[in-house]
Design a protein around this motif. Structure first.
Motif: not given
Lengths: 318, 294, 250
Positions: A110-111, B36, B95, B292-294, C45, C51
């Protein structure tokens, strides 16, 4: 009629139209504009592979274009390379650069990806300006030789037109092929859901880098062609503004549409010519176009046409 | 001896530019935390601040302080219009579209400025004269002091705002968890608008205080904006102090690099730092790593 | 077939899974159940490489697959579906299934761009096989539709068709019945049984007890990150600890 048959017919018709256009154009001025449309189409299609298919933005594509042009220019003027050899060398060189920087850059999303590619573009632009001994700096580099094929020297508007458009048509054909293949589908899958694409066995990271490399390589090729047809290049053609202009072409035409990229390139090349009267208005219009298209017509012109056609069809059926 | 004087000189001008980068970086971080979004048009508000002040000074012959107030006001208004017309209509935008929209806005503002004020560079007179001050063998303009002082004031004021006012707290709540914030009755839309307002106000102020030193033109916003972003990235986009340090660090590195290595590559330094950080530590030097979470 | 050994995972100090071990028998249907927050999806996951666990190992057919990325696991024959249905929304239904055949084909960028003979043949095979899986799941009539415009239940079927297209050894389904009405759930139960008869191992995370008890051979119960019980559906239904966990939860 299957989809691939339809593709062949559309491409053949488009190719024929391109081939007879110069016979209808009067005067070198318009011919020259169409040479630029060809180069810009090639660039927009290249960027579209990355932006429209894989959904990864680059705000630094002008740098690859410029690197192609400068490597070609330097190799031919200083090292007496044959222009064709210089072109191949430039494309390979840029391909290698893109492949190497592709891994860290495309880890970003993205950004952040936008900013990183932008940063890369600006660094390259500064290098063009500062390495005066090599590039001639801001005042540019002249005396780049024309390409030639046997007895034909590509030094007139007419010969340049055919030279450029043969490459542009080839780029378009290969891109259409790619779009309807396993790789094209994997790229679009990445665009829609990266996690699902990975789970389905698509090596997302590698594929992104590969398409980035291909895209940069085509841009470099366009740069070489540009250098050898114009015989003069200067950094101003390869700055941030041009990167944004390329993104605008892709968006206006339609993300993921090869013919859309042609449309976008044609409109953005012709616009300043028509607007010459309104001197400098073009930049304001680019800005407006970007905002308005993204909000109201995210599919670009081609997407808009398709939606319109679908609506008409539905009405007919009802 | 001469050499160390020189270095102090570089440090001073680096700190002065760095303050500006920090302010611009602040503007980035405020919008980013509320929405964001990385607002690519941030630099244009910096340009607007300088250009509008000069415009009010020269055309309406207003006193400096009034011109500044008006310039900040108009810039903020443009920030509001931008948010209402270009950001709010896009719900759940990717984005990619947001990047394109804000780039579009940046081109539009820049182009409009060019049409209104032309392509020439303009100068804003310094706030209090041009007599240099001497400090440890280095010279400094009064404007540098203004920059340091005003940067400090703006940063402290925004810190107070975010921690002690109801709006500031609401904005932080939104940044932390916008869903939860809206459940307790905070209007997320208002907070987004507010973030654009504050950010454009701070951006324009940065443009005003730097204008007497660097001259102002319609296209000055691109580079300054990008360097501000670089400062914010070093700071991790969230921690307020991190962005300040990021800005100062960038300013100093840039000025030392320009002085000791090559002035032609001055602008490249910021982008090389930017790339190194994005490649190695995208969460910033001072930011916290997120799971990071999916 | 699939073996999880002593898996532990924490998120910022909160333990999501603690010391979880169990085996999935080849050719069987294994259900993973548990109240909300039991760690079922986290476990999925981890097993599918999205994960990485803090400690513990995952084995697939005897091979240690801990810390392999999902794209590698797909090639090893392990595929999953998602609770919220992750389709390629802008592509057609047929194209979605064709992406499922990604691991079963190998043409690169060059041969695709130049349409080399091998690629054309491969493309025909991909097309034919994708149609076969649409028929298998009963959504052939939707082939030309955009995946993003499908109703939820059909999207679920498409996701399963896409997974099957990769000809996996094992499919992990994350709450396949979530969001389906009772008629669709019945159809799903039939489909799951049909998939099993073709020799594919299945793991289900599921809330719908009726479905679990109907199709599963073995059931694993998780509660608050711990393994509470493991056994046949009948054993589980009679296990007092399981009953307490569910009643205690609400």
């Amino acid at each position: 009629m299957t989809k691939s048959q339809r593709d062949i017919i559309i491409f053949t018709a488009f190719g024929l139209a391109v081939m007879i256009t110069p016979l209808l154009l009067r005067g070198n001025y318009l011919l020259n504009v169409f040479v630029f449309i060809g180069i810009n189409t090639m660039l927009a299609v290249a960027l579209n592979l990355l932006l429209g298919f894989a959904g990864q933005i680059s705000l630094g594509h002008a740098a690859f274009f410029g690197l192609g042009a400068y490597i070609s220019g330097i190799l031919t003027t200083r090292y007496a390379f044959d222009p064709w050899m210089a072109m191949v060398a430039a494309a390979l060189c840029v391909g290698v650069i893109a492949f190497i920087i592709g891994f860290p850059i495309l880890k970003l999303k993205g950004h952040y990806l936008a900013m990183a590619t932008l940063g890369f573009g600006i660094i390259v632009y500064i290098i063009f300006n500062e390495t005066v001994d090599w590039t001639g700096g801001p005042s540019g580099m002249s005396g780049i030789p024309n390409l030639s094929l046997g007895p034909i020297i590509f030094d007139s508007y007419m010969t340049n037109y055919y030279l450029i458009w043969v490459f542009t048509l080839l780029t378009m054909l290969l891109s259409v092929n790619l779009a309807n293949s396993r790789i094209g589908r994997a790229l679009r899958a990445i665009h829609d859901s990266e996690v699902a694409a990975r789970v389905m066995g698509v090596n997302v990271r590698l594929l992104k880098v590969q398409i980035f490399t291909v895209s940069a390589l085509i841009s470099a090729l366009a740069g070489s062609l540009y250098a050898h047809t114009m015989t003069f290049i200067a950094p101003a053609s390869f700055g941030f503004n041009f990167s944004v202009e390329l993104v605008t072409m892709v968006i206006i035409g339609g993300l993921g549409s090869i013919y859309g990229s042609f449309l976008g390139a044609a409109i953005l090349t012709l616009l300043p010519e028509f607007l010459r009267v309104f001197h400098d208005f073009d930049i304001v219009i680019y800005g407006l176009l970007l905002i308005v298209m993204t909000i109201f017509m995210p599919g670009g012109l081609i997407g808009g046409f398709e939606a319109l056609a679908a609506a008409i069809n539905r009405r007919k059926e009802a | 001896m001469e050499n160390s004087d020189q270095i102090i000189q570089y440090l001073l001008s680096g700190l002065s530019n760095g303050s500006i980068y920090a302010l611009i970086g602040f503007g980035f971080a405020i919008i980013y935390n509320a929405t964001g979004i990385i607002n690519f048009a941030q630099g244009e508000f910096v340009m607007l601040g300088g250009m509008l002040t000069i415009f009010f000074l020269n055309v309406f012959r207003l006193p400096l302080i009034t011109a500044i107030a008006l310039a900040v006001g108009v810039s903020t208004a443009i920030g509001i219009v931008f948010e209402r017309l270009a950001i709010r209509p896009l719900k759940n935008a990717s984005p990619l579209s947001l990047v394109i929209i804000t780039i579009g806005a940046s081109i539009l503002i820049r182009g409009a400025a060019m049409l209104v004020w032309g392509k020439d560079t303009h100068a804003l007179p310094p706030f209090s004269g041009n007599d240099p001050l001497y400090l440890m063998g280095a010279t400094m303009l009064p404007q540098n002091l203004w920059i340091f002082a005003l940067t400090a004031v703006i940063i402290i004021a925004s810190k107070l705002f975010f921690h002690y006012t109801i709006f500031g707290k609401a904005m932080r709540a939104c940044a932390f968890n916008s869903q939860a914030a809206s459940l307790v009755g905070i209007s997320v839309k208002t907070m987004v608008l507010l973030s654009f307002m504050i950010s454009s106000a701070i951006g324009s102020l940065a443009g005003i205080i730097i204008a007497p030193l660097t001259m102002t033109s319609y296209d000055m916003g691109i580079m300054l904006g990008l360097k501000g972003f670089c400062a914010a990235i070093i700071g991790g986009m969230s921690s307020g102090l991190g962005t300040v340090i990021g800005g100062l660090l960038l300013g100093i590195l840039e000025s030392l690099g320009a002085g000791l290595i090559s002035s032609g590559y001055k602008d490249a330094i910021a982008f090389i730092i930017l790339l190194i950080i994005l490649f190695l530590r995208p969460e910033g030097v001072f930011g916290k790593k997120e799971t990071e979470r999916v | 077939m699939l073996s999880l050994q002593r898996i532990t995972k924490t998120f910022g100090g909160v333990t999501a899974l603690e010391d979880i071990s169990f085996n999935v028998e080849s050719g069987a249907i294994t259900g993973v159940i548990g109240p909300n927050g039991a760690g079922k999806t986290t476990l999925f996951n981890i097993a599918t490489g999205l994960y990485s666990q803090d400690t513990g190992d995952v084995y697939l057919g005897g091979q240690n697959i801990s810390r392999l990325p999902p794209e590698r696991l797909a090639r090893l024959g392990m595929i999953r579906t998602f609770q919220n249905v992750e389709l390629f929304g802008q592509m057609t239904v047929l194209e979605n299934v064709m992406v499922g055949l990604h691991t079963k084909s190998k043409s690169g960028i060059f041969s695709c761009a130049f349409k080399l003979p091998g690629q054309i043949r491969e493309e025909k095979t991909i097309h034919r096989r994708a149609l076969k899986w649409l028929e298998y799941t009963g959504i052939t009539d939707l082939a030309g539709m955009t995946a993003g415009s499908l109703p939820f239940g059909k999207g679920r079927l498409l996701e399963i068709a896409r997974a099957l297209a990769s000809e996996p050894r094992i499919i992990l389904m994350d709450e396949p019945a979530a969001g389906l009405n009772s008629r669709e759930t019945m159809g799903l139960a039939g489909l799951i049984k049909k998939i099993r008869t073709s020799g594919i191992t299945i793991v289900l995370v599921e809330h719908d007890m009726e479905l679990v008890m109907d199709v599963c051979d073995t059931v694993v119960v998780l509660n608050l990150g711990h393994k509470l019980a493991e056994g046949t559906p009948r054993d589980i239904q009679e296990n007092p600890e399981v009953i307490a966990a569910y009643l205690g939860d609400g």
